[in-house]
Design a protein around this motif. Structure first.
Motif, PDB file in Angstrom:
ATOM      1  N   PRO A   9       0.815  -1.233   0.000  1.00 36.80           N
ATOM      2  CA  PRO A   9       0.000   0.000   0.000  1.00 36.80           C
ATOM      3  C   PRO A   9       0.840   1.271   0.000  1.00 36.80           C
ATOM      4  O   PRO A   9       0.324   2.364  -0.260  1.00 36.80           O
ATOM      5  CB  PRO A   9      -0.807  -0.129   1.308  1.00 36.80           C
ATOM      6  N   HIS A  10       2.139   1.151   0.262  1.00 36.36           N
ATOM      7  CA  HIS A  10       2.996   2.335   0.343  1.00 36.36           C
ATOM      8  C   HIS A  10       3.465   2.801  -1.039  1.00 36.36           C
ATOM      9  O   HIS A  10       3.418   3.996  -1.345  1.00 36.36           O
ATOM     10  CB  HIS A  10       4.206   2.035   1.238  1.00 36.36           C
ATOM     11  N   CYS A  11       3.907   1.860  -1.879  1.00 40.11           N
ATOM     12  CA  CYS A  11       4.408   2.242  -3.206  1.00 40.11           C
ATOM     13  C   CYS A  11       3.540   1.723  -4.344  1.00 40.11           C
ATOM     14  O   CYS A  11       3.787   2.035  -5.509  1.00 40.11           O
ATOM     15  CB  CYS A  11       5.845   1.764  -3.396  1.00 40.11           C
ATOM     16  N   GLY A  12       2.523   0.892  -4.011  1.00 35.64           N
ATOM     17  CA  GLY A  12       1.610   0.386  -5.040  1.00 35.64           C
ATOM     18  C   GLY A  12       2.128  -0.811  -5.811  1.00 35.64           C
ATOM     19  O   GLY A  12       1.510  -1.227  -6.795  1.00 35.64           O
ATOM     20  N   LEU A  13       3.242  -1.411  -5.402  1.00 30.03           N
ATOM     21  CA  LEU A  13       3.789  -2.562  -6.110  1.00 30.03           C
ATOM     22  C   LEU A  13       2.845  -3.750  -6.005  1.00 30.03           C
ATOM     23  O   LEU A  13       2.365  -4.082  -4.924  1.00 30.03           O
ATOM     24  CB  LEU A  13       5.162  -2.941  -5.543  1.00 30.03           C
ATOM     25  N   LYS A  14       2.576  -4.392  -7.141  1.00 35.09           N
ATOM     26  CA  LYS A  14       1.732  -5.582  -7.184  1.00 35.09           C
ATOM     27  C   LYS A  14       2.480  -6.704  -7.888  1.00 35.09           C
ATOM     28  O   LYS A  14       3.230  -6.461  -8.827  1.00 35.09           O
ATOM     29  CB  LYS A  14       0.414  -5.306  -7.932  1.00 35.09           C
ATOM     30  N   ASN A  15       2.248  -7.894  -7.433  1.00 35.77           N
ATOM     31  CA  ASN A  15       2.880  -9.058  -8.052  1.00 35.77           C
ATOM     32  C   ASN A  15       2.033 -10.281  -7.753  1.00 35.77           C
ATOM     33  O   ASN A  15       1.478 -10.419  -6.665  1.00 35.77           O
ATOM     34  CB  ASN A  15       4.299  -9.251  -7.513  1.00 35.77           C
ATOM     35  N   SER A  16       1.897 -11.155  -8.730  1.00 32.73           N
ATOM     36  CA  SER A  16       1.145 -12.394  -8.522  1.00 32.73           C
ATOM     37  C   SER A  16       1.793 -13.496  -9.340  1.00 32.73           C
ATOM     38  O   SER A  16       2.371 -13.249 -10.397  1.00 32.73           O
ATOM     39  CB  SER A  16      -0.324 -12.235  -8.934  1.00 32.73           C
ATOM     40  N   GLU A  17       1.694 -14.720  -8.844  1.00 27.48           N
ATOM     41  CA  GLU A  17       2.248 -15.864  -9.556  1.00 27.48           C
ATOM     42  C   GLU A  17       1.568 -17.135  -9.088  1.00 27.48           C
ATOM     43  O   GLU A  17       0.887 -17.164  -8.063  1.00 27.48           O
ATOM     44  CB  GLU A  17       3.759 -15.966  -9.356  1.00 27.48           C
ATOM     45  N   VAL A  18       1.755 -18.180  -9.892  1.00 29.52           N
ATOM     46  CA  VAL A  18       1.198 -19.492  -9.586  1.00 29.52           C
ATOM     47  C   VAL A  18       2.337 -20.499  -9.582  1.00 29.52           C
ATOM     48  O   VAL A  18       3.173 -20.502 -10.488  1.00 29.52           O
ATOM     49  CB  VAL A  18       0.133 -19.910 -10.630  1.00 29.52           C
ATOM     50  N   GLN A  19       2.380 -21.331  -8.553  1.00 30.55           N
ATOM     51  CA  GLN A  19       3.386 -22.390  -8.479  1.00 30.55           C
ATOM     52  C   GLN A  19       2.696 -23.733  -8.327  1.00 30.55           C
ATOM     53  O   GLN A  19       1.626 -23.832  -7.727  1.00 30.55           O
ATOM     54  CB  GLN A  19       4.341 -22.162  -7.303  1.00 30.55           C
ATOM     55  N   SER A  20       3.298 -24.749  -8.892  1.00 32.58           N
ATOM     56  CA  SER A  20       2.742 -26.097  -8.788  1.00 32.58           C
ATOM     57  C   SER A  20       2.932 -26.630  -7.380  1.00 32.58           C
ATOM     58  O   SER A  20       3.996 -26.487  -6.787  1.00 32.58           O
ATOM     59  CB  SER A  20       3.417 -27.034  -9.798  1.00 32.58           C
ATOM     60  N   GLY A  21       1.881 -27.223  -6.837  1.00 28.73           N
ATOM     61  CA  GLY A  21       1.966 -27.869  -5.533  1.00 28.73           C
ATOM     62  C   GLY A  21       2.110 -29.365  -5.647  1.00 28.73           C
ATOM     63  O   GLY A  21       2.003 -30.073  -4.643  1.00 28.73           O
TER      64      GLY A  21
END
Length: 490
Positions: free
Chosen positions: A70-82
């Protein structure tokens, strides 16, 4: 990152694998993400990471992760195999010729490489996994290649021109016709996804039947791949390779197993199973559940099938998640010919016939448009009704992307009609049917209720295997010359 950089917010904690509580939950309204306060690598303030351990419907377990600061607005998302690393690697080769092929869903594991042989372009494994489509995969490559092109144009114009040519080909690949014609369009291309862990996937548009535009190969990992996946110590010596090098022979790379020692170990197992079966005992040994990885027991016993041969039946049951599986292994010598068995099913009594489908056997029922390739379901010893029900259950629970928002309505309805016909066949509401077992190893069997006389509804055909079949079974590489001398040296 130190232990103070991560803290679990609220009363939520990371899920634990306890008896009766599966680590990967089905995705529904009752499943919530675990929130973890973690360090933002851009502004070095604390952001929020969300973890969701779930299953893709009818596919595999995955870990979905997202981060927001929430401070700099950085977003990241990923999917890993379980998923655990599969026994063999998978190689998917898809010929794309229409928009439908571009819309195929793709699970690209981080360990998978992607290549386009038509353009001599290959992308190595990445650090993240993706759930996307073929079109999304190409668009991602276009975006990555387009980065820093302005700088390349000034500094290395030759490289700039080559990359621009490749980007143009990738963009042209997205302009395919709506439907496949008798001949591929000029923009048709081939994409290959090679995953040594076996945890990537390309959607089959003709499920449950084989897709004519998609080929799947299962292969044994090389030594380099096993080292890369952390499955093999790179400092471990390959003793057999060293011996062959000392004898002046060309040694192929990869994990080595002495064939004579392997055969001796297999004979010891068969001997132990025979002794236990003669005393009416069931052998049991510890294993791990392939669904939840909890400790469980695998049971084994040898059964003598009348008018056929002895087989080993193995069964695994997990008390934690309820997973059950059974498999049949055939022993004995390798037949010099393959065998094709066809039975006409006319009534419910025929559905109760015993059937042994080995892991090398394919089978089909033309009236149901059912065609299962070799290796499907592994080895099974059951009845014809039981085999049809197992096919129904496997397809209903394991065919990916046939439910949810990603499923195409027309294909979903066609698949449901197919499952309904399988159910009718198992219940004895659909006659006549013709089932054909084609086993190049001749280790499959359908009960002859007229034995020892011939069955009027059954035809048995022995045939010579093709070179390709022998190659798939590894028979072309078997050498028996001076076998005794080799055994003495071993």
């Amino acid at each position: 990152m130190s232990e103070h950089d991560v803290s679990v917010s609220g009363e939520q904690a990371l899920p634990k694998l306890n008896a009766g509580n599966q680590l990967f939950q089905d995705l529904d309204s009752n499943v919530s993400a675990t929130e973890i306060e973690s360090l933002c690598m851009q502004c070095h303030n604390n952001g929020m990471t969300k973890l969701l351990l779930t299953r893709i419907p009818h596919f595999k377990s995955i870990i979905i992760m997202s981060f927001y600061c929430p401070h700099c607005g950085l977003k990241n998302s990923e999917v890993q195999s379980g998923e655990a690393v599969q026994e063999k690697g998978h190689r998917y080769e898809l010929r794309c010729g229409s928009k439908a092929d571009l819309n195929r869903q793709v699970v690209r594991n981080g360990t998978a490489s992607v290549s386009f042989p038509d353009w001599d372009f290959s992308a190595p494994p990445t650090t993240t996994s993706k759930l996307t489509t073929v079109e999304g995969l190409i668009s991602h490559f276009i975006d990555d290649l387009s980065m820093d092109q302005d700088q390349r144009k000034e500094l290395v114009p030759e490289v700039y021109e080559q990359i621009e040519g490749l980007i143009a080909k990738l963009r042209t690949a997205l302009e395919l016709p709506e439907e496949n014609g008798e001949q591929d369009s000029d923009n048709a291309f081939t994409v290959v996804i090679d995953d040594p862990t076996g945890n990537s996937y390309v959607e089959n548009l003709c499920a449950p039947n084989p897709d004519p535009r998609l080929s799947i190969q299962h292969y044994r990992r090389t030594r380099e791949q096993m080292i890369q996946l952390g499955l093999l110590n790179p400092d471990a010596e390959d003793t057999q390779e060293a011996e062959e090098a000392g004898q002046g022979q060309t040694a192929t790379k990869g994990p080595r197993i002495n064939a004579l020692q392997e055969a001796a170990a297999a004979d010891n197992v068969v001997r132990a199973v025979k002794e236990a079966s003669q005393s009416h005992e069931i052998l049991s040994f510890p294993a791990n559940c392939s669904s939840c990885n909890a400790p469980c027991d695998t049971r084994m016993q040898m059964v003598d099938i009348p008018h056929f041969q002895e087989v080993i039946i193995m069964s695994t049951t997990c008390d934690d998640c309820g997973y059950k599986s059974n498999e049949v292994k055939c022993g004995g010598a390798i037949s010099s010919q393959g065998r094709r068995i066809t039975l006409k099913i006319e009534d419910k009594e025929d559905l109760s016939r015993d059937i042994l489908k080995s892991e090398t056997s394919s089978f089909n029922i033309p009236e149901l448009d059912l065609d299962m390739v070799a290796g499907t379901l592994g080895g099974r010893f059951t009845t014809i009704e039981g085999l049809i029900r197992q096919v129904h259950n496997e397809l209903d629970s394991r065919v990916p992307f046939m439910e949810g928002d990603s499923a195409v309505a027309e294909r979903r309805e066609r698949f449901k009609r197919f499952l309904s016909r399988l159910e009718d066949a198992a219940e004895g509401r659909l006659f006549p049917l013709n089932i054909t077992l084609d086993d190049p190893m001749a280790h499959s069997y359908i009960q002859n209720i007229y034995a020892p006389d011939a069955d009027p509804n059954m035809t048995i055909e022995d045939y010579d295997r093709t070179f390709e079949q022998n190659e798939d079974l590894g028979l072309n590489d078997i050498h028996v010359e001076n076998y005794e001398n080799g055994a003495e040296r071993a």
